[in-house]
Design an enzyme around this catalytic site. Structure first.
Site, PDB file in Angstrom:
ATOM      1  N   GLU A  92      12.749  65.967  63.907  1.00  0.00           N
ATOM      2  CA  GLU A  92      11.869  65.009  64.575  1.00  0.00           C
ATOM      3  C   GLU A  92      10.742  64.596  63.625  1.00  0.00           C
ATOM      4  O   GLU A  92      10.042  65.429  63.071  1.00  0.00           O
ATOM      5  CB  GLU A  92      11.276  65.627  65.838  1.00  0.00           C
ATOM      6  CG  GLU A  92      12.316  66.057  66.877  1.00  0.00           C
ATOM      7  CD  GLU A  92      13.024  64.882  67.543  1.00  0.00           C
ATOM      8  OE1 GLU A  92      12.563  63.728  67.362  1.00  0.00           O
ATOM      9  OE2 GLU A  92      14.023  65.122  68.237  1.00  0.00           O
ATOM     10  N   CYS A 156       8.993  69.638  74.571  1.00  0.00           N
ATOM     11  CA  CYS A 156       9.237  69.624  73.120  1.00  0.00           C
ATOM     12  C   CYS A 156       8.255  68.667  72.436  1.00  0.00           C
ATOM     13  O   CYS A 156       7.558  69.024  71.493  1.00  0.00           O
ATOM     14  CB  CYS A 156      10.672  69.201  72.811  1.00  0.00           C
ATOM     15  SG  CYS A 156      11.896  70.466  73.167  1.00  0.00           S
ATOM     16  N   HIS A 175      15.381  69.951  66.748  1.00  0.00           N
ATOM     17  CA  HIS A 175      16.188  70.067  67.960  1.00  0.00           C
ATOM     18  C   HIS A 175      17.582  70.555  67.588  1.00  0.00           C
ATOM     19  O   HIS A 175      18.181  70.065  66.621  1.00  0.00           O
ATOM     20  CB  HIS A 175      16.314  68.706  68.660  1.00  0.00           C
ATOM     21  CG  HIS A 175      15.342  68.512  69.758  1.00  0.00           C
ATOM     22  ND1 HIS A 175      14.493  67.415  69.851  1.00  0.00           N
ATOM     23  CD2 HIS A 175      15.063  69.265  70.852  1.00  0.00           C
ATOM     24  CE1 HIS A 175      13.750  67.512  70.936  1.00  0.00           C
ATOM     25  NE2 HIS A 175      14.072  68.626  71.565  1.00  0.00           N
TER      26      HIS A 175
END
Length: 216
Positions: A92, A156, A175
């Site tokens: 991410e 998250c 993730h």
């Protein structure tokens, strides 16, 4: 963390519990299992690794993440979460401040629906995730690594933004897919090991470049 000539570095790994506790929506919590595999494998000799499991609770995240940064002053914090939609290991790039409407495990949601009132809408990690992705992909692991700019506007994303805000970008979020869809715990552990070591290398080279520029 490298500071005042100290060579040992500290990395904190914070794994998110799945939405309804350690098991709930998935037979097992793939992110926690993957982090436990990483613990077995370890990182390079000059790195101290600290592992924590983070409850799916907004208020706990707001207390715990700053406390971890204060306790360890780490070179890097890497957050790991499971995504039921993921089929790759996903890096991410950024965390988002607003849009948090889902209730947590305590049936709570921030009234402001944001992480930090008055904070920037989005914070990027200072780590070049594209470079990390290319490097890890070139290693020939049997795991596909991809990039994302949206961690999902739930715990998250909330955790990631909170950590990025606290650290001025010195955080990362990975993730992982559910176990067996398609990767084993061992594959995910090896992928995390490679990803984090590449992150450290990219981070150190960027800091060396900045220090060199300051010296001149």
């Amino acid at each position: 963390m490298i500071s005042l000539g100290v060579k040992r570095k500290e990395v904190v790994i914070a794994s998110r519990k799945s939405r309804f506790g350690p098991f709930g929506e998935h037979a097992v919590n793939a992110s926690w299992i993957a982090v436990q595999e990483l613990e077995k494998l370890g990182l390079r000799d000059d790195v101290d690794l600290h592992v924590y499991e983070v409850p799916v609770e907004y208020q706990t995240v707001q207390r715990l993440i700053p406390a971890l940064w204060k306790k360890h002053s780490p070179q890097l914090v890497v957050h790991v979460g499971v995504s039921g939609m993921a089929t790759t290991v996903t890096l991410e790039k950024c965390g988002h401040n607003v849009g948090y409407k889902g209730l947590d495990n305590c049936r709570f949601c921030p009234g402001s629906q944001c992480c930090v009132e008055g904070g920037p809408e989005c914070i990027d990690s200072i780590i070049d995730m594209d470079t990390v992705c290319k490097r890890v992909s070139a290693l020939g692991l049997d795991v596909t690594v991809t990039i994302s700019k949206d961690a999902g506007r739930y715990l998250c994303d909330f955790t990631y933004y909170t950590s990025l805000y606290q650290s001025r970008g010195r955080s990362a979020f990975v993730h992982v897919p559910p176990l067996g869809k398609p990767y084993t715990a061992e594959q995910l552990g090896r992928a995390l090991q490679a990803i984090i070591e590449e992150m450290l290398d990219v981070l150190e080279h960027s800091e060396d470049k900045i220090n060199c520029q300051h010296e001149h």
